[in-house]
Enzyme design. Structure first.
Site, mmCIF file in Angstrom:
data_model
loop_
_atom_site.group_PDB
_atom_site.id
_atom_site.type_symbol
_atom_site.label_atom_id
_atom_site.label_comp_id
_atom_site.label_asym_id
_atom_site.label_seq_id
_atom_site.Cartn_x
_atom_site.Cartn_y
_atom_site.Cartn_z
ATOM 1 N N GLU A 248 4.713 -6.572 -9.821
ATOM 2 C CA GLU A 248 3.332 -6.656 -9.324
ATOM 3 C C GLU A 248 3.288 -5.488 -8.593
ATOM 4 O O GLU A 248 4.068 -5.078 -7.613
ATOM 5 C CB GLU A 248 3.225 -7.788 -8.490
ATOM 6 C CG GLU A 248 1.531 -7.790 -8.931
ATOM 7 C CD GLU A 248 1.542 -6.949 -7.024
ATOM 8 O OE1 GLU A 248 0.693 -6.614 -7.017
ATOM 9 O OE2 GLU A 248 1.569 -7.911 -6.438
ATOM 10 N N CYS A 282 -1.619 -4.086 -2.051
ATOM 11 C CA CYS A 282 -2.062 -3.483 -3.334
ATOM 12 C C CYS A 282 -3.000 -3.899 -3.808
ATOM 13 O O CYS A 282 -3.878 -3.066 -4.207
ATOM 14 C CB CYS A 282 -0.796 -4.115 -4.129
ATOM 15 S SG CYS A 282 -1.307 -6.062 -3.992
#
Length: 476
Positions: A248, A282
């Site tokens: 990720e 993020c």
């Protein structure tokens, strides 16, 4: 194995062993001294992880479920302690830290429920006479690498599915925020996780520890959350042994507002998508594309909300604390200055109290940002919102999709049909449709392009820690 190798205890100074300090980014004060694990110590941890794996995989799914549920309750009971640890080592606001603890604990509850639902399949071969039996088994010892921005949630989002599947884990938290990881490991031990199944190694050198782990043939899985650049290097390492990998990575989320959007709702969503954790996420909205017809009203309302944010020490109740380091703050200041030099205007800014250390930044809204500005190409990772006007839908979707990463995106439109049509055209693994948050334990978290590989959360998250086995059974 000596107890200090398991690291399933709160961090503390270790007489006779190297340590490194964990500092409060708001004050610069040392919060704790943490054992600085060597490559040799990290390598030795794999022995305990392999032994723990043999024990843990042999337990019933129901038992694993009950242990995870006990860990969920443990996190809920220790919510204030965990909140204060996050505030101290990460610098996020108390409200953000409390929300993270609750969100993080939900991964243990979700995977407690998923542990008893390992998928499988049973079919008859089309030619007849053969039955196909498909099962899933735990992948084995898993290395988990987590970032500093969500020290609790990024750990539980990986540990939960790994334990539910029957794996043992070696956790390497960010050196800036290891204390929360140690606290969660302690809670897991109290919940009944056997020795060796969950181990935490803090280190001032991530590569030193992770390289030692990935060199061991018994390590079968890597799950990493962090920057795209580091992810590329880890993928190269994993390629040497073809290690099962989940990634990720970075994000650069567009936030699109159409002319028919509910602007009050869009501003609420923008505040959440941009300023949660001070923009250090993020999934944070990074590029605001607002239709020209509503640009004035949106920026007026958005700017007023930004200007009202209270900046200061999060331990004293501020809305926005520091970014993680002074170096990070300097990089963000450079992006803002570069945008201004390219023609952008600082249209709104929260007051920055005097005497704050250089890690504090004033939450800022930029307007008149050129579509080719560098600030739109970089992941800002801070409390800065650049706003771009648009009139042509096809053109703005092309701009939104121009990033090399496609983790998350946000769309606000008056008609749900319009919002969905835009969302389906966006190259992003997750899209917030008329809402400013996409994360949920029950949903697959992850991106496309260079934003990562695989998914975390939901049933997908547990599958990442399993291998499929197929048995062809002669039925004649």
């Amino acid at each position: 194995m000596p107890a200090e190798h398991t690291a399933a205890k709160p961090a503390a100074a270790y007489p006779g062993h190297p340590t490194f300090p964990v500092r409060n980014p708001a004050t610069g004060a040392v919060v704790d001294q943490v054992r600085d694990h060597s490559a040799q110590e990290a390598a030795a941890m794999v022995d305990a992880a392999q032994a723990g794996f043999r024990t843990w995989r042999a337990t019933s799914p129901r038992h694993r479920s009950e242990v995870l549920m006990a860990a969920y309750r443990g996190m809920q009971e220790q919510a204030e302690r965990l909140r204060d640890l996050i505030v101290a080592e990460n610098g996020k606001s108390q409200a953000d830290a409390a929300a993270e603890v609750n969100y993080a604990s939900e991964f243990f509850r979700w995977y407690a429920e998923e542990a008893v639902r390992t998928p499988g399949d049973y079919t008859e071969a089309p030619a007849g006479g053969v039955r196909n039996v498909v099962t899933r088994h735990p992948v084995g010892v898993a290395v988990l690498i987590t970032p500093w921005n969500f020290p609790a949630a990024m750990a539980t989002r990986k540990i939960g599915p790994a334990l539910a599947a029957g794996c043992s884990v070696l956790l390497k938290p960010a050196s800036e925020t290891p204390l929360t990881a140690f606290a969660i490991a302690e809670i897991l031990t109290q919940a009944g996780v056997p020795e060796g199944v969950v181990q935490v190694a803090a280190s001032s050198s991530a590569s030193r520890v992770v390289t030692a782990w990935l060199a061991d043939d018994r390590v079968r899985k890597l799950s990493f959350t962090g920057s795209t650049g580091v992810g590329r290097r880890l993928l190269a390492q994993c390629a040497e042994r073809v290690v099962n990998t989940s990634m990720e990575l970075g994000g650069n989320a567009p936030f699109i507002v159409t002319s028919g959007a509910d602007l009050d709702a869009a501003v609420d969503g923008a505040m959440l998508a941009k300023f949660r954790n001070g923009g250090q996420a993020c999934t944070a909205a990074n590029r605001f594309y607002v239709h020209q017809d509503v640009l004035g009203e949106f920026t007026e309302k958005f700017g007023a909300r930004i200007a009202a944010l209270r900046v200061g020490d999060p331990a004293e109740g501020a809305d926005i604390g520091p970014v993680i380091t002074e170096h990070a703050a300097e990089q963000i200041r450079g992006l803002v200055q570069g945008a201004v030099e390219q023609g952008a205007v600082i249209a709104a800014q929260a007051p920055l109290p005097e005497g704050m250390n250089p890690a504090f930044l004033a939450p800022t809204m930029l307007t008149g940002v050129p579509v080719d500005a560098e600030i739109l190409r970089e992941e800002i990772f801070g409390p800065v919102a650049p706003v771009v006007a648009w009139t042509d839908l096809d053109a703005v979707i092309e701009l939104a999709n121009a990033a090399e990463v496609g983790l998350s995106a946000y769309v606000y439109a008056g008609k749900l049909q319009t919002a969905m049509q835009i969302a389906e055209r966006l190259e992003a693994g997750m899209v917030g449709v008329n809402r400013g948050i996409v994360s949920d334990p029950s949903a697959p978290f992850g991106g496309v392009k260079q934003a990562g590989i695989g998914r975390e959360g939901g049933s997908f998250g547990m599958e990442e820690f399993t291998e499929v086995q197929y048995m062809s059974v002669d039925w004649s």
